[in-house]
Design a protein around this motif. Structure first.
Motif, short mmCIF file in Angstrom:
data_model
loop_
_atom_site.label_atom_id
_atom_site.label_comp_id
_atom_site.label_asym_id
_atom_site.label_seq_id
_atom_site.Cartn_x
_atom_site.Cartn_y
_atom_site.Cartn_z
N UNK A 102 -31.94 -9.02 104.99
CA UNK A 102 -32.81 -9.27 106.14
C UNK A 102 -34.21 -8.73 105.88
N UNK A 103 -34.31 -7.54 105.27
CA UNK A 103 -35.61 -6.96 104.95
C UNK A 103 -36.37 -7.86 103.98
N UNK A 153 -37.16 -13.89 100.27
CA UNK A 153 -35.70 -13.94 100.37
C UNK A 153 -35.05 -14.12 99.00
N UNK A 154 -33.80 -13.71 98.92
CA UNK A 154 -33.05 -13.86 97.68
C UNK A 154 -32.89 -15.35 97.40
N UNK A 160 -25.10 -2.55 104.40
CA UNK A 160 -26.30 -2.22 103.63
C UNK A 160 -26.87 -3.46 102.95
N UNK A 161 -26.01 -4.32 102.42
CA UNK A 161 -26.48 -5.54 101.77
C UNK A 161 -27.07 -6.49 102.80
N UNK A 162 -26.45 -6.61 103.97
CA UNK A 162 -26.98 -7.48 105.02
C UNK A 162 -28.36 -7.01 105.45
#
Length: 129
Positions: free
Chosen positions: A21-22, A29-30, A15-17
């Motif tokens: 990506x989203x 991006x973070x 879920x984090x990956x």
């Protein structure tokens, strides 16, 4: 330091990956700073959950409705840790990119070390030890 609502972030490695990506696809991006802040928050949250698990009574461990409360708590803690590892990989990639931009080599991390198939590394110490 900026305030982030990390309670709404996904837990679990996949879920984090997907979330990361989203965000990258959206052009937001973070950042390294946000990643480091998330890691600190996640570590504190995991520690708090570990302390709560340690204080559980036998009744709480058995849970309600036939579900195992201890298993659920441990699963939630492991999900948090997996999510932290994904963000940590992102922060480390940003650090490596900064080092490369400065003309320095990236940091070699344990996960970068590849052993030949069938070699466990048992009994082997790094050079210089």
């Amino acid at each position: 330091m900026p305030e982030y609502d990390f309670e709404t972030y996904p837990t679990g490695e996949d879920a984090m990956a997907e979330y990361l990506q989203e965000r990258k696809a959206e052009g937001k991006p973070m950042t390294r700073e946000e990643g480091e802040t998330y890691i600190a928050w996640n570590t504190a949250k995991a520690q708090e959950m570990g302390e709560r698990i340690a204080r559980m009574t036998p009744e709480e461990e058995r849970g309600k409705g036939g579900l195992d409360g201890l298993d659920e708590a441990m699963s939630a803690q492991f999900d948090l840790e997996e999510a932290r590892f994904k963000v940590q990989a992102l922060v480390e990639a940003a650090e490596d990119a900064e080092r490369i931009a400065q003309g320095r080599r990236p940091v070699k991390r344990e996960r970068d070390i590849i052993a030949p198939e069938g070699f466990s590394g048992m009994g082997v110490t790094p050079r210089g030890w």
